[in-house]
Write an enzyme that holds these catalytic residues in place. Sequence first.
Site, PDB file in Angstrom:
ATOM      1  N   ASP A 252       0.946  -1.173  -0.031  1.00 24.91           N
ATOM      2  CA  ASP A 252       0.091  -0.088  -0.078  1.00 24.91           C
ATOM      3  C   ASP A 252       0.874   1.281   0.021  1.00 24.91           C
ATOM      4  O   ASP A 252       1.819   1.234   0.808  1.00 24.91           O
ATOM      5  CB  ASP A 252      -0.809   0.104   1.318  1.00 24.91           C
ATOM      6  CG  ASP A 252      -1.930   1.138   1.437  1.00 24.91           C
ATOM      7  OD1 ASP A 252      -2.709   1.085   0.297  1.00 24.91           O
ATOM      8  OD2 ASP A 252      -1.854   1.905   2.194  1.00 24.91           O
TER       9      ASP A 252
ATOM     10  N   GLU B 215      10.422 -20.969  -2.438  1.00 27.31           N
ATOM     11  CA  GLU B 215       9.626 -20.497  -3.762  1.00 27.31           C
ATOM     12  C   GLU B 215       9.398 -19.128  -3.459  1.00 27.31           C
ATOM     13  O   GLU B 215       8.862 -18.615  -2.596  1.00 27.31           O
ATOM     14  CB  GLU B 215       8.114 -21.280  -3.494  1.00 27.31           C
ATOM     15  CG  GLU B 215       7.638 -21.252  -4.910  1.00 27.31           C
ATOM     16  CD  GLU B 215       6.139 -21.922  -5.179  1.00 27.31           C
ATOM     17  OE1 GLU B 215       5.360 -21.354  -5.634  1.00 27.31           O
ATOM     18  OE2 GLU B 215       5.981 -22.906  -4.412  1.00 27.31           O
TER      19      GLU B 215
HETATM   20  C1  NOJ Z   1      -4.499   2.909  -0.926  1.00 24.95           C
HETATM   21  C2  NOJ Z   1      -5.455   2.021  -0.711  1.00 24.95           C
HETATM   22  O1  NOJ Z   1      -5.878   1.322  -1.731  1.00 24.95           O
HETATM   23  C3  NOJ Z   1      -6.847   2.903  -0.185  1.00 24.95           C
HETATM   24  O2  NOJ Z   1      -7.967   1.896  -0.224  1.00 24.95           O
HETATM   25  C4  NOJ Z   1      -6.235   3.503   1.119  1.00 24.95           C
HETATM   26  O3  NOJ Z   1      -7.374   4.314   1.641  1.00 24.95           O
HETATM   27  C5  NOJ Z   1      -4.977   4.068   0.973  1.00 24.95           C
HETATM   28  N1  NOJ Z   1      -4.175   3.528   0.252  1.00 24.95           N
HETATM   29  C6  NOJ Z   1      -4.423   4.556   2.374  1.00 24.95           C
HETATM   30  O4  NOJ Z   1      -4.085   3.342   2.956  1.00 24.95           O
END
Ligand code: NOJ
Length: 572
Positions: A229, A283
């Site tokens: 993320d 893996e």
């Molecule tokens: C990207 C994520 O996909 C989204 O859903 C989130 O609100 C933001 N990052 C913050 O973590």
Amino acid sequence: MTPSCHPASSHGTAQQHPRTSAASEDWWRSAVVYQVYIRSFADGNGDGIGDIAGLQDRLPYLVELGVDALWLNPWYPSPMADGGYDVSDYRAIDPMFGTLEEAESMMKEAHGLGLKVFLDIVPNHTSDQHHWFREALAAGPGSTARDRYVFRAGRGSGGSLPPNNWRSGFGGPAWVRVTEPDGTPGQWYLHLFAPEQPDLNWDNAEVRREFEAVLRFWFDMGVDGIRIDVAHGLVKEEGLPDLGHSDIERIGMAADGGHPHWDREGVHAIFRGWRAIANSYDEPRVFVAEAWMGAPDRLARYVRPDELHTAFNFDYLTAPWRADRLREAIDNNLKAFGAVGAPTTWVLSNHDVARHVSRYGRPQPDEPVRALSDFLKDKPFDLELGTRRARAAALLTLALPGGAYIYQGEELGLWEIEDLPEELLQDPTWKRSGGTDRGRDGCRVPIPWSGDCPPFGYSPPAVTTEPWLPQPTEWKKLTVQAQSGDEKSVLELYRKALHLRRAHPALGDGTMTWDSTAQEEVLSFTREPGFRCVVNLSEHQIALPDHTEVILSSAPVHGRRLQSDTAIWLTR
Ligand code: NOJ
Ligand code: CA
């Protein structure tokens, strides 16, 4: 319930059969990964919220669909201030979704069925309920605990103004002032997203060690891959200088690494370290970066050979349904990724953007589109047109070189729910925009599986608890049950395309060549051996090029003519 509304029937008809296509070491270069937004996929225990039990039960559906892997949005303990992207414990499962034992059992079963499993890691910020953040608040300025986050003194008289002009991705300033343990107004902490998501300090060695340990925790459990993320946000410029341009405040990125909090050079060393961890497994494990970037060559730097494996191609996702824009996104990304030897990862929708049926079903702008409020505001929606284009887009996506992601429900042709009751909206965007931006809940509505009325088999039969977001009654035509066996359905198109893609030697990783004779508003390309994809984005029917066989088309083809907004796969 109306008399014509029959409860959902059992869904368990999918055949389970182990597959071998994902067996090779570089399976990820062509993999099709299905995104499971767990909260809305399938509710096993009847509380209206999707969970691991529900997912495990539906794994055969994913096998039958023909995907190689699934990626789960965060399932960790979370106060859900941002749909689970506010994590309070990175080594556990939120009780709402199940237990660690259930997680292990689900993964084991997925592996037995030949499916890989990706998790989502959230390293840019924790929840404000994470024990680290609580410690930081209690410990006060200058403490080791505060150094794990980004705390600073305020500006102005008495420090009453935020330390700089950075903005939260959900609207408003990116800083909150805390009350110190002695009760006085104190330092400010940074949150590039919601206030409940304080940013971590990636210059802190303990933060780095902790995330390496978290990766190992899940890899040791057998997780095959991790989606990262906000991969481009971890490192901030020293001194936290003000943003220079209002136009790059929210999601825009400086294309040259000059932005103070996006795409800083320092992130690459972190990911090289992560790659070494992934490679240390028998893996090797794999990564996919979520990094919203201004230019493909900047994104490609994340997938250099010793860094991450793949990165979502958001240029393609946001491109309007126009041949020139799509071709530009395809070419630029293939070129940039090809230069570093990485495959491209095509994606049409996810849990952060308006569903593409709803984006494409409107007059198309020149500009990139993520939300319906981007250049599509007040434009009339034509469901039939959106669906027709989404079907064509599916064949285009699955014919392009590299891997692809499918967001749950796109294989059913689901559209964005634009009229969810305001009191049910949960995306922090809604409140932080002062009720002007409805946010992302409209693409997160629970999946319709079977039956004639909500919850459409999403919760077990006879359960009366409503799904956490309401499904429209019109979705009765789009349930898995209603579409299965219907040759004309979106679901059967995806099933066929995925199975053909897996079997066809020209598809998946590799190269493509544009057909130089194709007219404007037509995307036509070949792949070896013997494959051609033609997509007609013009308003007129076109003549099909010479071919020996029609493999698959997104709409019926009559007399060697390809209708508007239709894609076709041909054998040359
Ligand atoms: C990207 C994520 O996909 C989204 O859903 C989130 O609100 C933001 N990052 C913050 O973590
Ligand atoms: Ca549940």
